[in-house]
Design an enzyme around this catalytic site. Sequence first.
Site, mmCIF file in Angstrom:
data_model
loop_
_atom_site.group_PDB
_atom_site.id
_atom_site.type_symbol
_atom_site.label_atom_id
_atom_site.label_comp_id
_atom_site.label_asym_id
_atom_site.label_seq_id
_atom_site.Cartn_x
_atom_site.Cartn_y
_atom_site.Cartn_z
ATOM 1 N N ALA A 111 0.770 -1.240 0.000
ATOM 2 C CA ALA A 111 0.000 0.000 0.000
ATOM 3 C C ALA A 111 0.804 1.294 0.000
ATOM 4 O O ALA A 111 0.314 2.315 -0.478
ATOM 5 C CB ALA A 111 -0.954 0.014 1.196
ATOM 6 N N GLY A 114 0.348 5.109 -0.351
ATOM 7 C CA GLY A 114 -1.062 5.228 -0.027
ATOM 8 C C GLY A 114 -1.994 5.645 -1.140
ATOM 9 O O GLY A 114 -3.214 5.676 -0.947
ATOM 10 N N ASP A 185 -0.368 -3.436 -6.092
ATOM 11 C CA ASP A 185 0.505 -2.516 -6.825
ATOM 12 C C ASP A 185 1.922 -3.016 -6.574
ATOM 13 O O ASP A 185 2.597 -2.586 -5.656
ATOM 14 C CB ASP A 185 0.305 -1.089 -6.317
ATOM 15 C CG ASP A 185 1.088 -0.066 -7.118
ATOM 16 O OD1 ASP A 185 1.635 -0.425 -8.176
ATOM 17 O OD2 ASP A 185 1.177 1.093 -6.679
ATOM 18 N N CYS A 238 4.341 -0.249 -12.328
ATOM 19 C CA CYS A 238 4.787 0.976 -13.006
ATOM 20 C C CYS A 238 5.994 0.678 -13.882
ATOM 21 O O CYS A 238 6.884 1.502 -14.045
ATOM 22 C CB CYS A 238 5.101 2.076 -11.990
ATOM 23 S SG CYS A 238 6.493 1.718 -10.885
#
Length: 322
Positions: A111, A114, A185, A238
């Site tokens: 996380a 955030g 993520d 990413c």
Amino acid sequence: MSAKLLKKFSDRCFSNLEEKERFLASFNSPAPLHPCILWCDDPPDPHPFAIEPREPWQPKRVDRLSIGEQPGKHPAHQRGAYYCLDFSSVFAASPLLTLPENVKVAIDVCAAPGGKSLLAWQLLHPQLLLSNEVVGKRLGTLVANLKRCQVSHFSPEERGAIATQLDPQRLAEYFPESADIVLVDAPCSGQSLLLKGKKVPGCFHPVTLNRNANRQKRIIGNAARLVAPGGYLLYMTCTYSVPENEGVCQWLQKHYPQFQPIEVAHLGAYQSHLGQFPCYRLWPQQGLGAGAFTALFQNRSSGQQSAISWEMLQECDRFFRE
């Protein structure tokens, strides 16, 4: 960064010469990236910043700002009116727009700092947001951002969040099949970070890509165990690397066949030409950010959603302990 490795990478990703040259030009002459904010309050009128035209996948509470705006220095930032994030991150999280609102449980496995947790909080309105960060030095930043952006502490009587510092395997053992939506993520080679002026040594080297892909498979495998029957798993990175993106998703489908990829209609124009299933890429040459990958899966297994133990939440909670 090795120009030779970058060239080899582009040769593998693009058959079209013009597209390959545009991709390489993104690194040779990086374009400035637009600031972006997620509103935690209702946006004021008049708007404090100059904003850019909206994209079809852009949530209403997100604004892409004009080059030169500095939202991080505005007093509204300090009081938690909005959160600053990369527009590519908004793209990656935009499949959340297709999910039902007011879910019971949302879990963000990786996380910090955030941004994805806050997008899930604003878009899905979960009763419980569990934001997990295994790296201790990043946990404090995560908690600080949740608090600043007005996310309350969870209790059985009040909608809110908790923060945990658990290895994904332990997280899956404590809260199996409990979440309506799980976000991953994933830690990655971070190739797009080069376009933000950051140093990412070895990010195009095959050894780096394979090492990251193996770590991501472990994370997504444990994340899958958190998803309730009928629930969703959103995988994001990413980076541009095929082993870390399409490769990890193919691994998930092979080892957890109950997870089926879901088509995201508003991202149809961004379908990855490197995948044979619904998955989406934002490339830097498209001019909307440094780049991202995203894929949404649904757990098609039968059964009931498992309840989360309040005692276990209290034991793991780090929301007010940092």
